[in-house]
Design a protein around this motif. Structure first.
Motif, PDB file in Angstrom:
ATOM      1  N   ILE A 109      10.403   5.352  -9.503  1.00 59.91           N
ATOM      2  CA  ILE A 109       9.147   5.338 -10.264  1.00 59.91           C
ATOM      3  C   ILE A 109       8.024   4.539  -9.276  1.00 59.91           C
ATOM      4  CG2 ILE A 109       9.033   3.515 -12.907  1.00 59.91           C
ATOM      5  CD1 ILE A 109      12.007   4.795 -13.042  1.00 59.91           C
ATOM      6  N   ARG A 110       9.293   3.580  -8.814  1.00 60.47           N
ATOM      7  CA  ARG A 110       8.292   2.901  -7.892  1.00 60.47           C
ATOM      8  C   ARG A 110       7.321   3.062  -7.643  1.00 60.47           C
ATOM      9  NH1 ARG A 110       9.206  -2.429  -5.764  1.00 60.47           N
ATOM     10  NH2 ARG A 110       6.993  -3.401  -4.926  1.00 60.47           N
ATOM     11  N   ARG A 111       7.357   4.257  -6.310  1.00 62.06           N
ATOM     12  CA  ARG A 111       6.560   5.086  -5.835  1.00 62.06           C
ATOM     13  C   ARG A 111       5.668   5.715  -6.077  1.00 62.06           C
ATOM     14  NH1 ARG A 111       7.324   4.415  -0.448  1.00 62.06           N
ATOM     15  NH2 ARG A 111       9.414   3.902   0.104  1.00 62.06           N
ATOM     16  N   MET A 112       4.993   5.582  -7.820  1.00 62.47           N
ATOM     17  CA  MET A 112       4.528   6.857  -8.316  1.00 62.47           C
ATOM     18  C   MET A 112       3.543   5.246  -9.173  1.00 62.47           C
ATOM     19  SD  MET A 112       4.340   9.527  -8.933  1.00 62.47           S
ATOM     20  CE  MET A 112       2.759   9.935 -10.024  1.00 62.47           C
ATOM     21  N   VAL A 113       3.992   4.211  -9.572  1.00 59.39           N
ATOM     22  CA  VAL A 113       3.495   3.545 -10.755  1.00 59.39           C
ATOM     23  C   VAL A 113       3.274   2.020  -9.733  1.00 59.39           C
ATOM     24  CG1 VAL A 113       4.640   4.027 -12.545  1.00 59.39           C
ATOM     25  CG2 VAL A 113       5.635   1.956 -11.980  1.00 59.39           C
ATOM     26  N   ILE A 114       3.416   2.120  -8.599  1.00 55.64           N
ATOM     27  CA  ILE A 114       2.865   1.019  -7.873  1.00 55.64           C
ATOM     28  C   ILE A 114       4.108  -0.855  -8.065  1.00 55.64           C
ATOM     29  CG2 ILE A 114       1.526  -0.003  -6.358  1.00 55.64           C
ATOM     30  CD1 ILE A 114       2.125   2.574  -5.993  1.00 55.64           C
ATOM     31  N   ASP A 115       3.470  -1.233  -8.913  1.00 52.21           N
ATOM     32  CA  ASP A 115       3.439  -2.272  -9.248  1.00 52.21           C
ATOM     33  C   ASP A 115       5.177  -2.368  -9.885  1.00 52.21           C
ATOM     34  OD1 ASP A 115       3.323  -3.304 -12.968  1.00 52.21           O
ATOM     35  OD2 ASP A 115       2.200  -1.757 -12.348  1.00 52.21           O
ATOM     36  N   HIS A 116       5.864  -3.727  -9.395  1.00 53.08           N
ATOM     37  CA  HIS A 116       7.390  -3.983  -9.984  1.00 53.08           C
ATOM     38  C   HIS A 116       8.028  -3.650 -11.168  1.00 53.08           C
ATOM     39  CE1 HIS A 116      11.262  -5.535 -10.043  1.00 53.08           C
ATOM     40  NE2 HIS A 116      11.234  -6.163 -10.522  1.00 53.08           N
ATOM     41  N   GLU A 117       6.992  -4.560 -11.977  1.00 51.12           N
ATOM     42  CA  GLU A 117       7.250  -5.059 -13.089  1.00 51.12           C
ATOM     43  C   GLU A 117       6.911  -4.167 -14.031  1.00 51.12           C
ATOM     44  OE1 GLU A 117       8.027  -8.377 -14.253  1.00 51.12           O
ATOM     45  OE2 GLU A 117       7.492  -9.349 -12.146  1.00 51.12           O
ATOM     46  N   GLU A 146      -2.379  -3.597  -3.761  1.00 53.50           N
ATOM     47  CA  GLU A 146      -3.046  -5.107  -2.385  1.00 53.50           C
ATOM     48  C   GLU A 146      -2.528  -5.859  -2.665  1.00 53.50           C
ATOM     49  OE1 GLU A 146      -6.656  -2.604  -0.003  1.00 53.50           O
ATOM     50  OE2 GLU A 146      -7.418  -3.080  -2.361  1.00 53.50           O
ATOM     51  N   ALA A 147      -2.539  -6.053  -3.554  1.00 57.92           N
ATOM     52  CA  ALA A 147      -2.251  -7.478  -4.382  1.00 57.92           C
ATOM     53  C   ALA A 147      -0.845  -7.634  -4.887  1.00 57.92           C
ATOM     54  CB  ALA A 147      -3.024  -8.179  -6.176  1.00 57.92           C
ATOM     55  N   ASP A 148      -0.542  -6.730  -4.984  1.00 59.15           N
ATOM     56  CA  ASP A 148       1.147  -7.335  -4.810  1.00 59.15           C
ATOM     57  C   ASP A 148       2.452  -7.686  -3.836  1.00 59.15           C
ATOM     58  OD1 ASP A 148       4.022  -6.227  -6.340  1.00 59.15           O
ATOM     59  OD2 ASP A 148       3.731  -4.396  -6.285  1.00 59.15           O
ATOM     60  N   ILE A 149       2.683  -8.275  -4.700  1.00 65.39           N
ATOM     61  CA  ILE A 149       4.117  -9.782  -3.912  1.00 65.39           C
ATOM     62  C   ILE A 149       4.948  -9.123  -3.552  1.00 65.39           C
ATOM     63  CG2 ILE A 149       2.776 -11.937  -4.725  1.00 65.39           C
ATOM     64  CD1 ILE A 149       5.442 -12.255  -6.763  1.00 65.39           C
ATOM     65  N   TYR A 150       4.974  -7.943  -4.211  1.00 66.59           N
ATOM     66  CA  TYR A 150       6.029  -7.463  -3.575  1.00 66.59           C
ATOM     67  C   TYR A 150       6.177  -6.388  -3.091  1.00 66.59           C
ATOM     68  CZ  TYR A 150       8.668 -10.294  -6.807  1.00 66.59           C
ATOM     69  OH  TYR A 150       9.131 -11.391  -7.350  1.00 66.59           O
ATOM     70  N   TYR A 151       5.267  -6.319  -2.327  1.00 67.58           N
ATOM     71  CA  TYR A 151       4.612  -4.886  -1.211  1.00 67.58           C
ATOM     72  C   TYR A 151       4.180  -5.182   0.491  1.00 67.58           C
ATOM     73  CZ  TYR A 151       2.567  -0.986   1.430  1.00 67.58           C
ATOM     74  OH  TYR A 151       2.355   0.387   2.122  1.00 67.58           O
ATOM     75  N   SER A 152       4.974  -4.784   1.076  1.00 66.59           N
ATOM     76  CA  SER A 152       4.690  -6.170   2.909  1.00 66.59           C
ATOM     77  C   SER A 152       4.676  -5.168   4.015  1.00 66.59           C
ATOM     78  CB  SER A 152       5.576  -6.419   2.724  1.00 66.59           C
ATOM     79  OG  SER A 152       7.150  -5.823   3.022  1.00 66.59           O
ATOM     80  N   GLY A 153       3.851  -3.860   3.462  1.00 63.14           N
ATOM     81  CA  GLY A 153       3.611  -3.025   4.357  1.00 63.14           C
ATOM     82  C   GLY A 153       2.183  -3.451   4.830  1.00 63.14           C
ATOM     83  N   ASP A 154       2.445  -2.810   6.444  1.00 57.38           N
ATOM     84  CA  ASP A 154       1.624  -3.133   7.237  1.00 57.38           C
ATOM     85  C   ASP A 154      -0.042  -2.524   7.507  1.00 57.38           C
ATOM     86  OD1 ASP A 154       2.799  -0.400   8.555  1.00 57.38           O
ATOM     87  OD2 ASP A 154       3.494  -0.749   9.606  1.00 57.38           O
ATOM     88  N   VAL A 155      -0.638  -2.111   7.986  1.00 55.26           N
ATOM     89  CA  VAL A 155      -1.976  -1.457   8.156  1.00 55.26           C
ATOM     90  C   VAL A 155      -1.606   0.086   8.295  1.00 55.26           C
ATOM     91  CG1 VAL A 155      -4.145  -0.990   8.759  1.00 55.26           C
ATOM     92  CG2 VAL A 155      -2.667  -3.726   9.374  1.00 55.26           C
ATOM     93  N   ILE A 156      -0.840   0.263   8.658  1.00 56.24           N
ATOM     94  CA  ILE A 156      -0.333   1.716   8.542  1.00 56.24           C
ATOM     95  C   ILE A 156       0.527   2.468   7.752  1.00 56.24           C
ATOM     96  CG2 ILE A 156       0.947   3.669   9.940  1.00 56.24           C
ATOM     97  CD1 ILE A 156      -1.045   2.959  11.968  1.00 56.24           C
ATOM     98  N   GLN A 157       1.223   1.802   6.713  1.00 57.57           N
ATOM     99  CA  GLN A 157       1.674   1.774   5.960  1.00 57.57           C
ATOM    100  C   GLN A 157       1.287   1.309   4.657  1.00 57.57           C
ATOM    101  OE1 GLN A 157       5.000  -0.625   6.291  1.00 57.57           O
ATOM    102  NE2 GLN A 157       6.089   0.906   6.423  1.00 57.57           N
ATOM    103  N   LEU A 158      -0.103   1.013   4.523  1.00 56.60           N
ATOM    104  CA  LEU A 158      -1.171   0.817   3.737  1.00 56.60           C
ATOM    105  C   LEU A 158      -1.613   1.823   3.606  1.00 56.60           C
ATOM    106  CD1 LEU A 158      -1.573  -1.733   1.250  1.00 56.60           C
ATOM    107  CD2 LEU A 158      -3.494  -2.108   2.738  1.00 56.60           C
ATOM    108  N   LYS A 159      -2.430   2.505   4.730  1.00 54.68           N
ATOM    109  CA  LYS A 159      -2.734   3.725   5.168  1.00 54.68           C
ATOM    110  C   LYS A 159      -2.559   4.799   4.421  1.00 54.68           C
ATOM    111  CE  LYS A 159      -6.392   5.250   8.213  1.00 54.68           C
ATOM    112  NZ  LYS A 159      -6.888   5.603   9.550  1.00 54.68           N
ATOM    113  N   LEU A 160      -1.310   4.833   4.747  1.00 51.28           N
ATOM    114  CA  LEU A 160      -0.734   6.603   4.472  1.00 51.28           C
ATOM    115  C   LEU A 160      -0.378   5.693   2.466  1.00 51.28           C
ATOM    116  CD1 LEU A 160       1.065   8.910   4.161  1.00 51.28           C
ATOM    117  CD2 LEU A 160       2.818   7.302   4.475  1.00 51.28           C
TER     118      LEU A 160
END
Lengths: 176, 181
Positions: free
Chosen positions: B37-45, B110-124
């Motif tokens: 679910i998280r990978r589909m809707v992105i935000d934790h809440e 980009e605004a999610d405080i529970y996302y800490s991917g680096d530049v490469i991960q964010l790009k993917l």
């Protein structure tokens, strides 16, 4: 996360997987998405709470709500139909003469003569004055015939007879 | 102890152990369901809400589970349906087009405080977000959750052939995005 050396007997074209995994080799490789600390420890409890809070009391069950709504509709319809029927009954009710006389006799003090005359039809009025049954279409002409509209329509003889009937002697009214 | 799906189903079918069986099910699948679910809707809440709602639905429909499909594919099906429904509602609620929902999800990421991917991960992730919902779902389940095509086909009720084609297209699009940007 998946590595490039993963064995998957279903992958037909493994170059598909390599495209992404090769790109990710440049990354730090740490998990990117995170959850609040201890999130999964409390997850079961949250779900259980939600399930128990979701349990509806019997009157909130959909079947019961539908049944109650149906009953309410039926009651409203029956009330409306009854109300219409009783209204019609009053309108169509035919009071007998005796009943009307009894009613007006009991309430005669509250009703003035003028009130009665105001609501009576001209035909009824004439009938009550002893003219017998009167055709309402001929009432106006009859009224014009029987009731003088002006003092000049009364002859001197009629005035003379009237004054004698009232107890005046011949010539007394000359001084009035 | 590592409980099999069969053990869990047996516990759930027994009235005396149904609660225990459901707790085992939660323990076994809570994380897997959450991550799909998280990978589909992105935000934790939102993911948290949808994951909880998924298990509430699982609980309510336990008596309807006849064992014709595997337990985990049944649970995944409910979870993916809930996630897709959430995204569709979001589109309708905010009158978003497909392009707008991509942008909205990228901003959320980009605004999610529970996302800490680096530049490469964010790009993917941005590349993945350019995919249509179904392709994104297939890609995430195949690449990140490591489900087999046969299993994904069972969850999404489509043929393995069409899934392979979708996955291939998804990878090509991602590759193009990564090379272009």
């Amino acid at each position: 996360m998946k590595g490039s050396n993963k064995k998957d007997d279903e992958v037909v074209d493994q170059t598909d997987d390599y495209v992404v995994s090769d790109f990710l080799k440049q990354s730090s490789g740490q998990s990117e998405f995170k959850t609040p600390d201890g999130y999964f420890d409390g997850f079961q409890k949250n779900v259980q709470d939600k399930i128990h809070n979701d349990k509806k009391v019997w009157w909130q069950l959909p079947q019961i709500r539908v049944a109650f709504s149906g009953m309410a509709c039926i009651i409203v319809i029956v009330a409306i139909v009854n109300n219409m029927a009783s209204t019609n009954e009053v309108v169509q009710y035919d009071f007998s003469k005796d009943e009307l006389i009894a009613y007006f006799s009991d309430n005669i003090d509250e009703i003035s003569e003028n009130d009665i005359i105001d609501v009576m039809l001209d035909a009824d009025l004439l009938e009550a004055q002893g003219f017998g049954e009167v055709d309402s279409t001929k009432v106006k002409s009859k009224i014009n015939e029987e009731v003088p509209t002006s003092l000049y329509d009364i002859s001197d003889e009629e005035i003379y007879e009237y004054m004698l009937d009232e107890g005046y002697e011949d010539g007394d009214w000359d001084n009035l | 102890m590592n409980w099999t799906d069969e053990d869990i189903i047996d516990k759930i079918k027994d009235n005396k152990t149904v609660d225990y069986g459901f707790n085992l099910l939660l323990e076994k699948y809570q994380e897997k369901v959450y991550w799909v679910i998280r990978r589909m809707v992105i935000d934790h809440e939102s993911s948290d809400d949808i994951a909880q709602e998924t298990f509430v639905k699982v609980w309510k429909n336990l008596d309807k589970f006849k064992g014709e499909s595997k337990l985990y594919t049944w649970i995944y099906r409910i979870a993916t349906n809930e996630a897709l429904t959430h995204l569709r509602k979001k589109k309708r609620r905010f009158f978003l087009s497909i392009g707008d929902i991509e942008n909205e999800l990228m901003s959320t990421l980009e605004a999610d405080i529970y996302y800490s991917g680096d530049v490469i991960q964010l790009k993917l992730q941005k590349a993945i977000l350019t995919l249509p919902e179904k392709q994104r779902l297939v890609f995430n389940m195949k690449y990140f959750e490591e489900l087999k095509f046969r299993e994904i086909a069972e969850v999404l009720e489509v043929t393995v052939g069409s899934l392979k084609a979708q996955y291939h297209h998804a990878v090509k699009k991602i590759e193009k995005y990564l090379k272009e940007d």
